[in-house]
Design an enzyme around this catalytic site. Sequence first.
Site, mmCIF file in Angstrom:
data_model
loop_
_atom_site.group_PDB
_atom_site.id
_atom_site.type_symbol
_atom_site.label_atom_id
_atom_site.label_comp_id
_atom_site.label_asym_id
_atom_site.label_seq_id
_atom_site.Cartn_x
_atom_site.Cartn_y
_atom_site.Cartn_z
ATOM 1 C CG HIS A 87 -2.032 -0.846 1.288
ATOM 2 N ND1 HIS A 87 -1.921 -2.219 1.396
ATOM 3 C CD2 HIS A 87 -3.367 -0.576 1.243
ATOM 4 C CE1 HIS A 87 -3.139 -2.749 1.413
ATOM 5 N NE2 HIS A 87 -4.028 -1.776 1.327
ATOM 6 C CG ASP A 99 16.202 20.696 -0.190
ATOM 7 O OD1 ASP A 99 15.146 21.104 -0.732
ATOM 8 O OD2 ASP A 99 16.913 21.423 0.534
ATOM 9 C CD GLU A 110 11.626 19.448 -3.366
ATOM 10 O OE1 GLU A 110 10.477 19.906 -3.258
ATOM 11 O OE2 GLU A 110 12.661 20.137 -3.219
ATOM 12 C CG ASP A 144 7.962 22.445 -6.233
ATOM 13 O OD1 ASP A 144 8.464 22.414 -5.086
ATOM 14 O OD2 ASP A 144 7.469 23.475 -6.726
ATOM 15 C CD GLU A 154 10.771 21.617 -0.071
ATOM 16 O OE1 GLU A 154 11.652 21.816 -0.933
ATOM 17 O OE2 GLU A 154 9.559 21.634 -0.301
#
Length: 242
Positions: free
Chosen positions: A80, A210, A213, A219, A233
């Site tokens: 899941h 960060d 990302e 983003d 972040e």
Amino acid sequence: MGNPSAAGTSSSNYLVSKPQYVLSYNSFRGTPNWVSWHLSSAWIGSTPRQDDFRADNTLPAAFYKVQSSDYTGSGFDRGHNCPSADRTLSEADNSATFLMSNMIPQAGPNNQQTWANLENYCRTLVNAGNELYIIMGSYGKGGTGSNGYKETIAAGKVTVPNRIWKVIVVLPNGTGDVSRVTASTRVIAVNTPNTTNISSSWSAYRTTVDAIEAATGYDLLSNVPAAIQNTLEARVDSAPIQ
């Protein structure tokens, strides 16, 4: 908290909005890119697991609809993204988490220990008077399950991810949630390898938003003001875990 991949109508980045969660689906991988949901006491009840794994027939006709049986004998769990236990207010809510569009091929110890422990921890935060904004995703190709390393299952229709990540924004219960995110808000980011050889302690895999990302091109938390995002972040969560 935002649409990390600017999901829309693309076959590799298809936006699906359900009452229980929102996701970006990748029809080429046969898995979600990410799934996002809100968790508060309002979502928690006493409904048992429905265990009704099934194809998501709401996906476009041109998409292959992954079946529960596609995972049979693969050596990977039907993992899941939005957990069953996060949606127990009603049978409909719980059943929605068993759609195959909410699943990834996940190594058993990763799913049943590391991620289960993190999911349980999230619910303890809710029990302590918080509400959470959670986004989970996966990327890369190739993981190690009980039958060894595989890059795909289901005759190539489902890609086995290499990494599995989650970002959790923790807020005290309240209203106007995005506006209440500050530079001191707790954000937990975790990124694990999809393998059987993994610590059961999710805290060992804490990282920065960060870094996730950079790995995904997404983003995250894009609805949060940029200056606050930049602070949150870059930080690795270091809160003690009970």
